[in-house]
Design an enzyme around this catalytic site. Sequence first.
Site, PDB file in Angstrom:
ATOM      1  N   LYS A   1     -10.806   4.472 -11.545  1.00  0.00           N
ATOM      2  CA  LYS A   1      -9.440   4.171 -11.982  1.00  0.00           C
ATOM      3  C   LYS A   1      -9.022   2.775 -11.526  1.00  0.00           C
ATOM      4  O   LYS A   1      -8.331   2.050 -12.260  1.00  0.00           O
ATOM      5  CB  LYS A   1      -8.458   5.211 -11.425  1.00  0.00           C
ATOM      6  CG  LYS A   1      -6.989   4.965 -11.810  1.00  0.00           C
ATOM      7  CD  LYS A   1      -6.765   4.956 -13.320  1.00  0.00           C
ATOM      8  CE  LYS A   1      -5.341   4.556 -13.704  1.00  0.00           C
ATOM      9  NZ  LYS A   1      -4.339   5.565 -13.386  1.00  0.00           N
TER      10      LYS A   1
ATOM     11  N   LYS B   1       1.226  -1.700  -7.473  1.00  0.00           N
ATOM     12  CA  LYS B   1       0.603  -0.867  -6.440  1.00  0.00           C
ATOM     13  C   LYS B   1      -0.894  -0.714  -6.695  1.00  0.00           C
ATOM     14  O   LYS B   1      -1.719  -0.843  -5.789  1.00  0.00           O
ATOM     15  CB  LYS B   1       1.301   0.492  -6.403  1.00  0.00           C
ATOM     16  CG  LYS B   1       0.732   1.503  -5.417  1.00  0.00           C
ATOM     17  CD  LYS B   1      -0.273   2.471  -6.064  1.00  0.00           C
ATOM     18  CE  LYS B   1       0.375   3.343  -7.133  1.00  0.00           C
ATOM     19  NZ  LYS B   1      -0.595   4.347  -7.686  1.00  0.00           N
TER      20      LYS B   1
END
Length: 294
Positions: free
Chosen positions: A171, A239
């Site tokens: 990811k 983030k």
Amino acid sequence: MNNVAVIGLGIMGLPMAINLVKAGHNVVGFNRSSARIDELVAAGGRGAASIPDAVRDANVVITMLPDSPDVEDVVSGPDGVFAHTPAGAYWIDASTIRPDVAVRLAGAARDAGLKPVDAPVSGGEAGAIEGTLSIMVGGEFADVEAIRGVLDAMGSTVVHVGPAGSGQTVKAANQLIVAGTIQLVAEALVFLEAHSVDTEASVKVLAGGLAGNRILDRKAAGMVARTFEPGFRVDLHHKDLGIVTAAARAAGVAIPLGSMVAQLMGTLRAEGHGSLDHSALLLLVEQMSGRSHA
């Protein structure tokens, strides 16, 4: 049919939970905002008043939360997922968190008698609603196969990529590619507009050639129209790029373009655009070019 508890009914979590209901699973959801729980109930799921209430009868628990500390808070402690989920249940973390945290929490889950799987997703809000997410799955092969029916209800591309933490590593790579592609599409659109070219026609022909990509397909129209309703917020991609840069540094891998895009995403956020869709990187390109959209 599974008893599935979904913790975190945000932009992604709610439609994922609704698709599980549509697939015939018994779904109970918990969320800090009760309005999101009400939407799940309206779609045929059930609501829970607390995490222990949500997980007590579950054989599958899914967490879909913003960041590593959020996941740790929800699964740990006397009122957490690990303390109240029946032994032998599967814990699927669909959040995007640090790979090292995923590995550590997987160990804690096994200590609690649970079977952990990290399964972050890609495809944005549209993919979550349509049930066409790409799901990168880390964990034991047998555990992944046992919950494949649950994963298939939420995504159209479900791939086991390795042991615990591997899903989060993949990811991170995904977020690196997506951010870089958005930046290049943003630069191309501002470039085209500066030359007074028909952007709609341009996007159509670009999407049909080697430059074709999902960002052009899903994001370009909104970028041209300057509508940045969040399918995936700048705050969250900022983030995620922090996760990428830290993991790359730890592995000794150079990501010069990725590092630049991480800085640009951070700048966009610092300018107050954290709640916009990540395609708002276009605003920064305009600003650096001394242009404003008429």
